[in-house]
Design a protein around this motif. Sequence first.
Motif, PDB file in Angstrom:
ATOM      1  N   UNK A 235       0.861  -1.187   0.000  1.00  0.00           N
ATOM      2  CA  UNK A 235       0.000   0.000   0.000  1.00  0.00           C
ATOM      3  C   UNK A 235       0.893   1.232   0.000  1.00  0.00           C
ATOM      4  N   UNK A 236       0.798   1.983  -1.064  1.00  0.00           N
ATOM      5  CA  UNK A 236       1.668   3.144  -1.195  1.00  0.00           C
ATOM      6  C   UNK A 236       1.061   4.355  -0.503  1.00  0.00           C
ATOM      7  N   UNK A 237       1.904   5.048   0.247  1.00  0.00           N
ATOM      8  CA  UNK A 237       1.470   6.290   0.880  1.00  0.00           C
ATOM      9  C   UNK A 237       1.326   7.391  -0.174  1.00  0.00           C
ATOM     10  N   UNK A 324      12.320  -9.525  -3.079  1.00  0.00           N
ATOM     11  CA  UNK A 324      10.964  -9.190  -2.636  1.00  0.00           C
ATOM     12  C   UNK A 324      10.965  -7.823  -1.954  1.00  0.00           C
ATOM     13  N   UNK A 325      11.947  -7.568  -1.101  1.00  0.00           N
ATOM     14  CA  UNK A 325      12.055  -6.260  -0.448  1.00  0.00           C
ATOM     15  C   UNK A 325      12.325  -5.158  -1.465  1.00  0.00           C
ATOM     16  N   UNK A 326      13.193  -5.449  -2.426  1.00  0.00           N
ATOM     17  CA  UNK A 326      13.507  -4.456  -3.458  1.00  0.00           C
ATOM     18  C   UNK A 326      12.257  -4.099  -4.247  1.00  0.00           C
ATOM     19  N   UNK A 327      11.482  -5.119  -4.646  1.00  0.00           N
ATOM     20  CA  UNK A 327      10.253  -4.847  -5.399  1.00  0.00           C
ATOM     21  C   UNK A 327       9.248  -4.070  -4.559  1.00  0.00           C
ATOM     22  N   UNK A 328       9.172  -4.399  -3.270  1.00  0.00           N
ATOM     23  CA  UNK A 328       8.239  -3.685  -2.396  1.00  0.00           C
ATOM     24  C   UNK A 328       8.603  -2.210  -2.315  1.00  0.00           C
ATOM     25  N   UNK A 329       9.895  -1.903  -2.204  1.00  0.00           N
ATOM     26  CA  UNK A 329      10.311  -0.505  -2.139  1.00  0.00           C
ATOM     27  C   UNK A 329      10.083   0.208  -3.470  1.00  0.00           C
ATOM     28  N   UNK A 330      10.318  -0.499  -4.564  1.00  0.00           N
ATOM     29  CA  UNK A 330      10.145   0.140  -5.869  1.00  0.00           C
ATOM     30  C   UNK A 330       8.690   0.475  -6.146  1.00  0.00           C
ATOM     31  N   UNK A 331       7.787  -0.271  -5.562  1.00  0.00           N
ATOM     32  CA  UNK A 331       6.373   0.031  -5.769  1.00  0.00           C
ATOM     33  C   UNK A 331       5.949   1.351  -5.121  1.00  0.00           C
ATOM     34  N   UNK A 332       6.810   1.910  -4.288  1.00  0.00           N
ATOM     35  CA  UNK A 332       6.517   3.211  -3.690  1.00  0.00           C
ATOM     36  C   UNK A 332       7.111   4.352  -4.521  1.00  0.00           C
ATOM     37  N   UNK A 333       7.687   4.030  -5.704  1.00  0.00           N
ATOM     38  CA  UNK A 333       8.302   5.039  -6.563  1.00  0.00           C
ATOM     39  C   UNK A 333       7.507   5.180  -7.858  1.00  0.00           C
ATOM     40  N   UNK A 334       7.832   6.206  -8.627  1.00  0.00           N
ATOM     41  CA  UNK A 334       7.177   6.449  -9.916  1.00  0.00           C
ATOM     42  C   UNK A 334       8.044   6.052 -11.099  1.00  0.00           C
ATOM     43  N   UNK A 335       9.339   6.111 -10.918  1.00  0.00           N
ATOM     44  CA  UNK A 335      10.291   5.766 -11.966  1.00  0.00           C
ATOM     45  C   UNK A 335      11.594   5.398 -11.270  1.00  0.00           C
ATOM     46  N   UNK A 336      12.425   4.593 -11.940  1.00  0.00           N
ATOM     47  CA  UNK A 336      13.628   4.075 -11.285  1.00  0.00           C
ATOM     48  C   UNK A 336      14.863   4.357 -12.140  1.00  0.00           C
ATOM     49  N   UNK A 337      15.950   4.705 -11.462  1.00  0.00           N
ATOM     50  CA  UNK A 337      17.288   4.731 -12.044  1.00  0.00           C
ATOM     51  C   UNK A 337      18.073   3.641 -11.329  1.00  0.00           C
ATOM     52  N   UNK A 338      18.662   2.699 -12.068  1.00  0.00           N
ATOM     53  CA  UNK A 338      19.303   1.564 -11.396  1.00  0.00           C
ATOM     54  C   UNK A 338      20.601   1.186 -12.085  1.00  0.00           C
ATOM     55  N   UNK A 339      21.508   0.636 -11.292  1.00  0.00           N
ATOM     56  CA  UNK A 339      22.776   0.156 -11.815  1.00  0.00           C
ATOM     57  C   UNK A 339      22.836  -1.366 -11.785  1.00  0.00           C
ATOM     58  N   UNK A 340      22.653  -1.949 -10.627  1.00  0.00           N
ATOM     59  CA  UNK A 340      22.729  -3.413 -10.536  1.00  0.00           C
ATOM     60  C   UNK A 340      21.645  -4.048 -11.408  1.00  0.00           C
ATOM     61  N   UNK A 341      22.020  -5.105 -12.127  1.00  0.00           N
ATOM     62  CA  UNK A 341      21.134  -5.691 -13.127  1.00  0.00           C
ATOM     63  C   UNK A 341      19.790  -6.120 -12.547  1.00  0.00           C
TER      64      UNK A 341
END
Length: 441
Positions: A235-237, A324-341
């Motif tokens: 559930x995103x704030x 699973x934790x990474x995906x949960x945190x990303x669901x609280x964002x609108x767009x992602x910049x990432x380095x690790x594959x």
Amino acid sequence: MQSQNVQAETVLDPLVQEHRRVNGYDHTHATRNTKRLRIALIGQFGVGNFGNDGSLEAMIGTLGRICPEAELAVICTWPEAVGKVFGVETIKLTRPDIKARWLDRANRMLGRVPYKMWGPVRAFLKLRGFHAVMIPGTGAFDDFGDTPFGMPYLFLKWLLMARLRGCVVAFASIGAGPAYHPLSRVFFAWAARCASYRSFRDGISRDFIRSLGVNVANDRTFPDLAFGLPVPVVEREISESIVVGVGVMNYRGRAGGSESIYNAYISKLGEFVTRIVLRGFAVRLILGQDNDEVAVVDVIERLRGQLSDADLARVVFRRSASLRDVMAQMQTTDVVVATRFHNVVCALRVGLPVISLGYLEKHDALAADTGLSDFCTSVETFSVEWLEARLDALLAERELRAREVRETVSRYRQQLMDQEALLRTKVFAHAVSRPLLSTSS
């Protein structure tokens, strides 16, 4: 996760259920044919690499669906961690240290030859009773930050011993290449020839194995296994600001030891975050494996001298322990910049467009396949100005890009279901009938 059977139940989303119905998956049938099947999964698991462990989790879920009564074991780098998380039998990938001083001294006097010879013998004995050995995903066949006698040799040793035992050897959606040392290439070529079933996560990986002189005419490409993981419900704030997820990596060059490359990368990320926070964006810093936390800390330290306390409060960080934790945190964002594959993979898996700061060709291949080539560049050569401009362009097209990502991921998941059918009919249906070498241990 308590067992592979529990995992199988937790990932049965509608796509999986429909695939089982269409392909005739029947629990009674699977039990009857795989009741005595023993499968070993081998890889660099338990070391804090979320991508590797996510591939393992995905394959345990797959095997729980296609052969639910099979006995699983994981041959890995850190057995204690894997056994605790996944609840399966574990075997240490490397030889245990010699504890007796006199024996260690004698081994050294002989140039460590006796103990080196013990490695293949130990692997042969440990594989007694197994019908199949599988590499589940991961960037298995590259020597990025490694030596030929690291993982390249370890894979070869175990796979050769598996063949001597009469085991079926299979690779599923593995990454391969590059290999910078000639001996690594030799080891990878021999190891690849051990497998009766091979699939790769992209064409680049298959082409690399072909370049080693291995016939890959019958080999398939299937997406990274992590695309088969379930997305956690979050559930995103409500946020008044656009939230940018920034995946930070402890990146020190392909050889893994360049402080100048690391410092330049951290400096540019810090400047980028500073700029977008001052523009009113919120930022969530996300790591991709345990040792990335030092890089997150260094980015935050650079921000302290550039942002006020009020602005700095818009930059948040929370530790992760899995994909699973990474995906949960990303669901609280609108767009992602990432380095690790696998941070890039996680962003795509939850339906987000992503800017990829890549370090190997696998980034380019994934970006091209998802229509995001214009948003992918080298981690060592990107500029802050380029990154900020690409962020603005991606946000302007966010809804369109997100829809394209979701469509691509849906296709990936269907392809992974197709691979499940192949594994069930082409690999494990025959593994249990193969004669096993019965030398006692």
